[in-house]
Motif scaffolding. Structure first.
Motif, PDB file in Angstrom:
ATOM      1  N   ILE A 226       0.687  -1.223   0.034  1.00 17.82           N
ATOM      2  CA  ILE A 226       0.040   0.108  -0.003  1.00 17.82           C
ATOM      3  C   ILE A 226       0.966   1.253  -0.105  1.00 17.82           C
ATOM      4  CG2 ILE A 226      -1.607   1.243   1.268  1.00 17.82           C
ATOM      5  CD1 ILE A 226      -2.774  -1.185   2.264  1.00 17.82           C
ATOM      6  N   ILE A 227       0.347   2.123  -0.866  1.00 17.61           N
ATOM      7  CA  ILE A 227       1.149   3.576  -0.687  1.00 17.61           C
ATOM      8  C   ILE A 227       0.054   4.579  -0.461  1.00 17.61           C
ATOM      9  CG2 ILE A 227       2.178   5.441  -2.105  1.00 17.61           C
ATOM     10  CD1 ILE A 227       3.416   3.402  -3.884  1.00 17.61           C
ATOM     11  N   ALA A 228       0.236   5.342   0.889  1.00 17.96           N
ATOM     12  CA  ALA A 228      -0.767   6.302   1.323  1.00 17.96           C
ATOM     13  C   ALA A 228      -0.180   7.699   0.809  1.00 17.96           C
ATOM     14  CB  ALA A 228      -0.662   6.331   2.680  1.00 17.96           C
ATOM     15  N   LEU A 229      -1.052   8.291   0.205  1.00 15.93           N
ATOM     16  CA  LEU A 229      -0.596   9.512  -0.819  1.00 15.93           C
ATOM     17  C   LEU A 229      -1.253  10.680  -0.455  1.00 15.93           C
ATOM     18  CD1 LEU A 229       1.438  10.084  -3.260  1.00 15.93           C
ATOM     19  CD2 LEU A 229      -0.295   9.703  -4.610  1.00 15.93           C
ATOM     20  N   ASP A 230      -0.595  11.777   0.027  1.00 14.01           N
ATOM     21  CA  ASP A 230      -1.426  13.044   0.369  1.00 14.01           C
ATOM     22  C   ASP A 230      -1.402  13.783  -0.898  1.00 14.01           C
ATOM     23  OD1 ASP A 230      -2.209  15.042   1.561  1.00 14.01           O
ATOM     24  OD2 ASP A 230      -0.541  15.889   2.373  1.00 14.01           O
ATOM     25  N   ILE A 231      -2.352  14.889  -0.875  1.00 19.56           N
ATOM     26  CA  ILE A 231      -2.665  15.667  -2.072  1.00 19.56           C
ATOM     27  C   ILE A 231      -1.746  16.748  -2.150  1.00 19.56           C
ATOM     28  CG2 ILE A 231      -4.547  17.094  -3.486  1.00 19.56           C
ATOM     29  CD1 ILE A 231      -6.609  15.013  -2.278  1.00 19.56           C
ATOM     30  N   ASP A 232      -1.809  17.582  -1.524  1.00 21.26           N
ATOM     31  CA  ASP A 232      -1.156  19.195  -1.300  1.00 21.26           C
ATOM     32  C   ASP A 232       0.294  18.743  -0.817  1.00 21.26           C
ATOM     33  OD1 ASP A 232      -3.572  20.810  -2.063  1.00 21.26           O
ATOM     34  OD2 ASP A 232      -4.103  19.759  -0.051  1.00 21.26           O
TER      35      ASP A 232
ATOM     36  N   THR B 230       2.149  16.743  -2.266  1.00 20.97           N
ATOM     37  CA  THR B 230       2.852  15.425  -2.649  1.00 20.97           C
ATOM     38  C   THR B 230       2.369  15.160  -4.081  1.00 20.97           C
ATOM     39  OG1 THR B 230       2.667  14.981  -0.190  1.00 20.97           O
ATOM     40  CG2 THR B 230       2.909  12.964  -1.682  1.00 20.97           C
ATOM     41  N   LEU B 231       1.009  14.620  -4.211  1.00 15.19           N
ATOM     42  CA  LEU B 231       0.537  14.348  -5.503  1.00 15.19           C
ATOM     43  C   LEU B 231       0.454  15.609  -6.207  1.00 15.19           C
ATOM     44  CD1 LEU B 231      -1.008  12.529  -7.523  1.00 15.19           C
ATOM     45  CD2 LEU B 231      -3.286  13.382  -6.378  1.00 15.19           C
ATOM     46  N   TYR B 232       0.207  16.775  -5.777  1.00 17.66           N
ATOM     47  CA  TYR B 232       0.059  18.184  -6.455  1.00 17.66           C
ATOM     48  C   TYR B 232       1.574  18.864  -6.294  1.00 17.66           C
ATOM     49  CZ  TYR B 232      -4.956  18.048  -7.048  1.00 17.66           C
ATOM     50  OH  TYR B 232      -6.290  17.780  -7.634  1.00 17.66           O
ATOM     51  N   ASP B 233       1.817  19.423  -7.314  1.00 14.38           N
ATOM     52  CA  ASP B 233       3.194  20.237  -7.323  1.00 14.38           C
ATOM     53  C   ASP B 233       2.911  21.707  -6.844  1.00 14.38           C
ATOM     54  OD1 ASP B 233       1.960  21.187  -9.526  1.00 14.38           O
ATOM     55  OD2 ASP B 233       3.509  20.181 -10.775  1.00 14.38           O
ATOM     56  N   SER B 234       3.682  22.510  -7.056  1.00 11.91           N
ATOM     57  CA  SER B 234       3.630  23.849  -6.933  1.00 11.91           C
ATOM     58  C   SER B 234       2.430  24.659  -7.554  1.00 11.91           C
ATOM     59  CB  SER B 234       4.949  24.659  -6.957  1.00 11.91           C
ATOM     60  OG  SER B 234       5.263  24.687  -7.844  1.00 11.91           O
ATOM     61  N   THR B 235       2.084  24.060  -8.625  1.00  8.13           N
ATOM     62  CA  THR B 235       0.999  24.716  -9.715  1.00  8.13           C
ATOM     63  C   THR B 235      -0.454  24.063  -8.975  1.00  8.13           C
ATOM     64  OG1 THR B 235       0.841  22.977 -11.217  1.00  8.13           O
ATOM     65  CG2 THR B 235       2.660  24.578 -11.498  1.00  8.13           C
ATOM     66  N   GLY B 236      -0.391  23.425  -7.875  1.00  9.66           N
ATOM     67  CA  GLY B 236      -1.581  23.106  -7.578  1.00  9.66           C
ATOM     68  C   GLY B 236      -2.440  21.815  -8.232  1.00  9.66           C
ATOM     69  N   ARG B 237      -1.663  21.148  -9.191  1.00  6.57           N
ATOM     70  CA  ARG B 237      -1.821  19.902  -9.974  1.00  6.57           C
ATOM     71  C   ARG B 237      -0.945  18.914  -9.966  1.00  6.57           C
ATOM     72  NH1 ARG B 237      -1.860  24.565 -13.075  1.00  6.57           N
ATOM     73  NH2 ARG B 237      -3.959  25.322 -13.855  1.00  6.57           N
ATOM     74  N   PRO B 238      -1.693  17.732 -10.267  1.00  8.37           N
ATOM     75  CA  PRO B 238      -0.847  16.600 -10.158  1.00  8.37           C
ATOM     76  C   PRO B 238       0.216  16.505 -11.298  1.00  8.37           C
ATOM     77  CG  PRO B 238      -2.976  15.859 -11.047  1.00  8.37           C
ATOM     78  CD  PRO B 238      -2.832  17.432 -10.676  1.00  8.37           C
TER      79      PRO B 238
ATOM     80  N   SER C 123     -10.718  16.942  -7.539  1.00  5.11           N
ATOM     81  CA  SER C 123      -9.983  17.150  -8.543  1.00  5.11           C
ATOM     82  C   SER C 123      -8.662  16.194  -8.827  1.00  5.11           C
ATOM     83  CB  SER C 123      -9.205  18.518  -8.733  1.00  5.11           C
ATOM     84  OG  SER C 123      -8.406  18.700  -7.578  1.00  5.11           O
ATOM     85  N   ALA C 124      -8.420  15.635  -7.625  1.00  2.43           N
ATOM     86  CA  ALA C 124      -7.461  14.700  -7.511  1.00  2.43           C
ATOM     87  C   ALA C 124      -7.859  13.334  -7.871  1.00  2.43           C
ATOM     88  CB  ALA C 124      -6.734  14.667  -5.857  1.00  2.43           C
ATOM     89  N   ILE C 125      -9.354  13.058  -7.376  1.00  2.00           N
ATOM     90  CA  ILE C 125      -9.794  11.927  -7.719  1.00  2.00           C
ATOM     91  C   ILE C 125      -9.911  11.614  -9.178  1.00  2.00           C
ATOM     92  CG2 ILE C 125     -12.128  10.695  -7.404  1.00  2.00           C
ATOM     93  CD1 ILE C 125     -12.376  12.074  -4.820  1.00  2.00           C
ATOM     94  N   ASN C 126     -10.372  12.470  -9.799  1.00  2.54           N
ATOM     95  CA  ASN C 126     -10.479  12.541 -11.114  1.00  2.54           C
ATOM     96  C   ASN C 126      -9.314  12.396 -12.073  1.00  2.54           C
ATOM     97  OD1 ASN C 126     -13.432  13.068 -10.941  1.00  2.54           O
ATOM     98  ND2 ASN C 126     -13.279  15.066 -11.153  1.00  2.54           N
TER      99      ASN C 126
END
Length: 204
Positions: free
Chosen positions: A5-11, A13-21, A52-55
């Protein structure tokens, strides 16, 4: 060792400084899934705030929200698990935070009530918080006062404000409520991408 399992945060971590993955992150997630690893989103956001992350990920598994207070099914929006704050404790935290100048934000289990947030003293909401609510489609109800009857589905109580005083507020909350709550201080998402506001949140 093979990770299961990998537990992944959004802000941040998944998202970069632009607010997008970033493309690299999405590619890494794809490779992990192909290798049989379960990737689980774990975030301080609520469900609508995570859409937005889910999509972007094509995410269909249960996800952990509100710093662990909620587990939800993103396909049905059904709450699978929730850890609510006791109404008397939520009330005590709200009254303590109302000694300051900020609006108080109460995150609710949206499956149980008709809005995502109850906002105490909405006239004191920052412009950025209003933008954020509109940006993610969050529903909220503003009130001047609350009672314990309003708080049976509260999973987090917090404020948003300048980072310059938020760390002090966080320390005072920990001193006042001790082990009765979990206090976290994290960065707010802003329209410009500049980190000018932070969030102090209290969860059960």
């Amino acid at each position: 060792m093979k990770y299961r399992i990998i537990a992944l945060d959004i802000d941040g971590t998944l998202y970069d400084s632009t607010g997008r993955p970033s493309r690299k992150n999405l590619q890494a997630i794809r490779r992990a899934r192909q290798a049989g690893v379960m990737v689980v989103l774990c975030t301080g956001r609520g469900l609508k705030e995570s859409r937005s992350a889910i999509n972007a990920m094509g995410y269909r598994e249960p996800l952990v929200l509100a710093n662990g207070a909620l587990v939800s099914d993103p396909t049905t929006s059904r709450t699978l698990h929730r850890a609510v704050m006791a109404p008397h404790l939520s009330m005590a935290v709200i009254e303590y935070l109302m000694q300051g100048d900020d609006a108080v934000l109460v995150l609710l289990d949206p499956q149980r009530v008709s809005e995502d947030y109850l906002v105490v003293r909405p006239e004191r909401l920052t412009a950025n918080t209003r933008w954020w609510f509109e940006h993610v489609g969050t529903t909220w109800r503003g009130v001047s006062r609350v009672s314990e009857a309003d708080l049976h589905h509260a999973v987090r109580v917090g404020i948003v404000g300048p980072g310059s005083h938020m760390s002090v507020t966080t320390a005072r909350l920990r001193e006042r409520f001790g082990m009765d709550v979990f206090v976290q201080h994290f960065m707010a998402v802003t329209e410009s991408g500049a980190i000018s506001e932070t969030i102090s949140g209290v969860t059960p």
